[in-house]
Enzyme design. Structure first.
Site: not given
Length: 483
Positions: A455-457
C-alpha cells in the site's frame, strides 16, 4: 483600415433550430479571435460560437431563446487597427464603471491585461436592448489576470489547503456519464477550476439547472462561511464506477452459464474493493534458495519416519516475521479513517489456499514464537480444513501479512492484491536454476522469484526495496533469522 465583418454560426453538424441560451458579449466589447460570442445548446451538447476574427462588437444579431442553425448571423464586428483606440476607450470606461460597482458591493471586477473589464455581475445593456437573462461569462481562452483579482477568487485561494488547486480528476460514473456531468458552460467550468470548485457540488439556478458564474461564486461564499456540503466519507460505496457492460454472448456462439460459488462471490467483492481503494505498487526481486532447499530436503529425510514434511512456505513465513520485525511499518494497518496507522506487536501470517470452491486465506498465529516444523504442521492442517470447507471465521482473521505462493504451479513474477486491512502481501513464484555470476564465474543457483505488493499510502518504494532485499538475504542464509 476598419472593416465591418459578419460573425456567423460555424459548422455544428446536422442541427437545426439550436437555441441561444446565453449572449457572452455586448456591443462595444473588444473581442479576440476565437473568443466566445454566444452559447448554444442542442440536445446533446453545449457549444460556444467563436468570433472568427478580433475586433470590436458593433451589433448583436441574436438574443436569448432565439433558434439558429449553421450560417446564421450572430454579430457584426469591426476589425482593423483604427478601432484599437475606440476599443481601448470603451474598455477604460467599462473598467471605471466596474470599479465603482466593486466599491458599491454590487459586483466584483478585475481589469484584464488588454484593458477589457472582467465582469462578474450583470452587464449594463445599451438603450433599447433588454438585459440578458444570464450572466456574462469570461471568454473560453481568458487573458492573464490583472493586478486586482476577483475578491471571491482571492478569498478562495487564501483559504485553499496547501498543495490544493484544481479539483482532482474524477473517473467514477458520476463524473463521466453524459447525464451525470454538471450542466455548465465551458467558461463557467474554467472559472470553477480556477477557484478549485467541484461543480458536482454546485446547484444550478439557470434554466434547466444550468450552473452560472454567480452560482459558483455563491458556492464559494458558502464554503468560506462553513456552509458548503462535505463530500461523503470514503467508505467504498462512493466509487460509483461505470456500469458493467451488458453483452448477449450467445449471439457469438454457444455458451454455458455457471454460477459463482459463495467463496468466489465473497472473495471477489473483497479483491475488487482492495484493488480499487489501495494504491498498489509491486516490488520484484529474486532470492537464492540453493542452500535453503538443500536444508529443507535434508530435514524431510530426517523427519520422514515422524510423518513431518517441511514445505518452503514454512521457511517463508519464518523469514517474513524476521523482516516484519526489522521493518515494522509492514506489520501495520490503516484505521477506517485512513489517517492513523496501527502498529501491531504480534505476528500472524496468512497464506492463500486454493480450494475447489475458491481462494481463502487461513492465518497462522504467533509465527514469531513457533519453529518452522510447528508452522509447517499448522499450515498443513489449515490447508486441509480449507479443502474440506471446514475453516471457521477465526481461522481466517487477525492476519498481519499474507503470502501467496504459486511455486507449485509455475510462473515468474506476478502482482498479488493486498489483503485489506493489511498493507503488504508477498507473492512467490516457481524457483528455477539460473547461472549467477560470483565475481569469477557463473554458478548454477536455485533462484526464487519474489513479488511484494504494498500500500503506497503507508510504504514507499525505498522501504519496499529494502524489505525484499533483506528477505532475500534471510532466505539465502536462514541462520540470519537467529540474529
Amino acid at each position: 483600415m476598419a472593416e465591418l465583418k459578419e460573425a456567423r454560426v460555424p459548422d455544428i453538424g446536422d442541427f437545426e433550430g439550436v437555441p441561444v441560451i446565453e449572449v457572452l458579449v455586448a456591443p462595444g466589447d473588444t473581442v479576440e479571435k476565437d473568443q466566445g460570442l454566444v452559447l448554444l445548446e442542442s440536445d446533446k451538447a453545449t457549444m460556444e460560437v467563436p468570433s472568427p476574427f478580433a475586433g470590436v462588437v458593433k451589433e448583436i444579431k441574436v438574443s436569448v431563446d432565439d433558434k439558429v442553425a449553421e450560417g446564421a448571423l450572430v454579430a457584426t464586428i469591426e476589425t482593423g487597427a483604427d478601432d484599437a483606440g475606440d476599443g481601448g476607450e470603451k474598455a477604460d470606461a467599462g473598467e471605471e464603471k466596474a470599479a465603482r460597482e466593486d466599491k458599491a458591493g454590487e459586483g466584483q471586477a478585475a481589469a484584464g491585461d488588454d484593458g477589457q473589464p472582467a465582469r462578474t455581475g450583470e452587464r449594463a445593456e445599451p438603450e433599447g436592448q433588454a438585459p440578458a437573462d444570464e450572466e456574462d461569462d469570461p471568454p473560453v481562452e481568458p487573458t492573464s489576470p490583472g493586478s486586482q483579482p476577483d475578491n471571491i477568487a482571492k478569498a478562495a485561494m487564501d483559504h485553499a489547503p496547501a498543495g490544493g488547486g484544481a479539483p482532482p480528476v474524477r473517473f467514477e460514473a458520476g463524473a463521466v456519464l453524459p447525464d451525470k456531468v454538471p450542466y455548465a458552460s465551458p467558461a463557467v467550468r474554467l472559472f470553477a477550476r480556477e477557484l478549485g470548485v467541484d461543480l458536482g457540488q454546485v446547484e444550478g439556478s439557470a434554466r434547466g439547472g444550468r450552473i452560472t458564474r454567480e452560482d459558483v461564486q455563491k458556492f464559494v461564499k458558502s464554503a468560506l462561511a462553513g456552509g458548503a456540503g462535505k463530500a461523503a466519507p470514503g467508505g467504498g460505496a462512493g466509487l460509483d464506477l461505470l456500469p458493467w457492460p451488458k453483452v448477449d454472448f450467445s449471439k457469438f456462439g454457444e455458451v454455458e452459464e455457471k454460477p459463482l460459488s459463495r467463496i468466489q462471490k465473497i472473495s471477489g467483492a473483497n479483491l475488487a474493493r482492495n484493488w480499487a481503494m489501495i494504491p498498489h505498487v509491486t516490488q520484484h526481486d529474486d532470492a537464492d534458495i540453493t542452500g535453503l532447499e538443500e536444508l529443507r530436503k535434508q530435514i524431510n529425510r530426517e523427519k520422514e519416519r515422524e510423518g513431518i514434511k517441511l514445505t518452503l512456505l514454512a521457511f517463508l513465513m519464518k523469514a517474513s516475521v524476521a523482516a516484519l520485525q526489522k521493518f515494522p511499518q509492514f506489520n501495520a494497518s490503516l484505521d477506517a479513517s485512513g489517517e492513523t496507522l496501527v502498529m501491531k506487536k504480534y505476528f500472524h501470517i496468512g497464506f492463500a489456499a486454493d480450494t475447489p470452491n475458491g481462494l481463502v486465506v487461513p492465518v497462522v498465529r504467533d509465527c514469531d514464537r513457533k519453529g518452522v516444523i510447528e508452522i509447517a504442521q499448522e499450515t498443513a492442517a489449515l490447508a486441509k480444513k480449507a479443502r474440506d470447507g471446514k475453516l471457521a471465521p477465526a481461522d481466517m482473521s487477525g492476519g498481519c501479512f499474507s503470502i501467496s505462493s504459486l511455486g507449485g504451479i509455475g510462473g515468474t513474477h506476478f502482482t498479488p492484491i493486498v489483503n485489506a486491512p493489511e498493507v503488504a502481501i508477498l507473492g512467490v513464484s516457481r524457483s528455477e536454476m539460473k547461472p549467477v555470476w560470483n565475481g569469477k564465474k557463473f554458478n548454477p543457483r536455485l533462484m526464487l522469484p519474489l513479488s511484494l505488493s504494498y500500500d503506497h499510502r503507508v510504504i514507499d518504494g525505498a522501504a519496499a526495496a529494502r524489505f525484499t532485499t533483506y528477505l532475500a538475504q534471510l532466505l539465502a542464509d536462514m541462520r540470519r533469522v537467529l540474529l
